[in-house]
Design an enzyme around this catalytic site. Structure first.
Site, short mmCIF file in Angstrom:
data_model
loop_
_atom_site.label_atom_id
_atom_site.label_comp_id
_atom_site.label_asym_id
_atom_site.label_seq_id
_atom_site.Cartn_x
_atom_site.Cartn_y
_atom_site.Cartn_z
N PHE A 1 2.54 -89.22 -58.13
CA PHE A 1 2.96 -87.98 -57.74
C PHE A 1 2.49 -87.73 -56.43
O PHE A 1 1.38 -88.03 -56.03
CB PHE A 1 2.10 -87.08 -58.91
CG PHE A 1 2.72 -85.69 -59.15
CD1 PHE A 1 3.94 -85.65 -59.81
CD2 PHE A 1 2.23 -84.64 -58.47
CE1 PHE A 1 4.26 -84.35 -59.85
CE2 PHE A 1 2.52 -83.43 -58.50
CZ PHE A 1 3.72 -83.35 -59.13
N LYS B 1 8.85 -73.08 -54.31
CA LYS B 1 7.97 -72.62 -53.14
C LYS B 1 7.80 -73.82 -52.55
O LYS B 1 7.36 -73.91 -51.33
CB LYS B 1 6.56 -72.06 -53.70
CG LYS B 1 6.28 -70.99 -54.61
CD LYS B 1 4.94 -70.91 -54.95
CE LYS B 1 4.77 -70.11 -56.11
NZ LYS B 1 3.47 -70.16 -56.48
N GLY B 2 8.10 -75.08 -53.06
CA GLY B 2 7.74 -76.44 -52.37
C GLY B 2 8.36 -76.95 -50.99
O GLY B 2 7.54 -77.29 -50.19
N ASP C 1 2.82 -79.18 -54.74
CA ASP C 1 1.56 -78.93 -55.62
C ASP C 1 1.70 -80.02 -56.67
O ASP C 1 2.54 -80.45 -57.16
CB ASP C 1 1.75 -77.49 -55.89
CG ASP C 1 2.91 -77.39 -57.20
OD1 ASP C 1 4.12 -77.79 -56.72
OD2 ASP C 1 2.46 -76.81 -58.18
N ASP D 1 11.81 -79.62 -51.04
CA ASP D 1 10.75 -80.68 -50.76
C ASP D 1 10.93 -82.06 -51.00
O ASP D 1 10.78 -82.97 -50.31
CB ASP D 1 9.52 -80.00 -51.30
CG ASP D 1 9.64 -79.77 -52.87
OD1 ASP D 1 10.57 -79.79 -53.40
OD2 ASP D 1 8.62 -79.22 -53.37
N ARG E 1 -0.88 -77.30 -51.82
CA ARG E 1 0.25 -77.00 -51.21
C ARG E 1 -0.23 -76.97 -49.55
O ARG E 1 0.71 -77.27 -48.83
CB ARG E 1 0.78 -75.84 -51.54
CG ARG E 1 1.79 -75.86 -53.03
CD ARG E 1 2.48 -74.38 -52.88
NE ARG E 1 2.94 -74.05 -54.45
CZ ARG E 1 3.90 -74.63 -55.07
NH1 ARG E 1 4.72 -75.75 -54.26
NH2 ARG E 1 4.18 -74.35 -56.30
N ASP F 1 13.63 -85.57 -57.24
CA ASP F 1 12.84 -86.44 -58.28
C ASP F 1 14.04 -86.59 -59.34
O ASP F 1 14.81 -87.53 -59.19
CB ASP F 1 11.79 -85.67 -58.75
CG ASP F 1 10.93 -86.39 -59.75
OD1 ASP F 1 10.29 -87.46 -59.17
OD2 ASP F 1 10.68 -85.98 -61.03
#
Ligand code: IMP
Ligand code: MG
Length: 182
Positions: free
Chosen positions: A154, A46-47, A161, A102, A167, A105
């Protein structure tokens, strides 16, 4: 405009205005790269949802849009098992695909999605991310286009999120370590 930071956030990293202007610059690069083609832009849910919508509307290229789900975080702040719903609703064979993410990482999500699309016959797969966290790589992966680099820590907001929260913050901020136990 002064941004009022959510109380769980430690520091504002990128304001809504900075995100919008960075997104427009990357959209222009993508228009160059895809000139004369009709790519399939794929949102990694969803990010990436807000970045995807803004990026695609900033592009002039006549792209198709598709969505897929992937998540490697299970209510925590460290990258774990990768969950990819790769029941695609489109046929990648022969298509130029742009994966929109998004944040990169560990690199596992985009690396695995890219490999899987190429395996299914995609003509090309390029990747674009709003944020890149190169210091966190666990597998070797280089994204083709990025808006911003971020350091350790983070981040939340603008689609990203922690345990499904934050979000819809319009900016990107560093989450207080006390919130995620980091
Ligand atoms: P990777 O497979 O480890 O590269 O993970 C990428 C995914 O993990 C991204 O699509 C995000 O959804 C999530 N992620 C990684 N770092 C962060 C972060 O700092 N904040 C929020 N989500 C993150
Ligand atoms: Mg993501």
């Amino acid at each position: 405009m002064e941004t009022e930071l959510h109380e769980d956030c430690e520091k504002l990293l990128f304001s809504a205005e900075e995100i919008a202007s960075g997104t427009r610059s990357v959209a222009a690069l993508l228009d160059e790269a895809y000139r004369g083609t009709t790519p399939v832009a794929v949102c990694v849910l969803k990010g990436a949802v807000f970045f995807f919508c803004d990026l695609l509307r900033a592009m002039r290229t006549p792209a198709e849009i598709e969505f897929l789900r992937a998540s490697s975080y299970r209510r925590g702040a460290t990258s774990g098992t990768l969950y990819v719903d790769d029941a695609l609703s489109f046929e990648p064979r022969g298509r130029d695909i742009l994966l929109v993410e998004d944040i990169v990482d560990s690199g596992k999500t985009l690396r695995s999605l890219k490999a899987s699309l190429l395996e299914r016959g995609a003509k090309s797969v390029k990747t674009v991310t709003l944020l890149d966290k190169p210091s966190a790589r666990k597998v070797s992966f280089e994204v083709d286009y990025k808006v911003f680099d971020v350091g350790a820590g983070f981040v939340v907001g603008y689609g990203m999120d922690y345990a499904e929260k934050y979000r819809n913050l319009p900016y990107i901020a560093l989450l207080k370590p006390a919130i995620y136990g980091g």
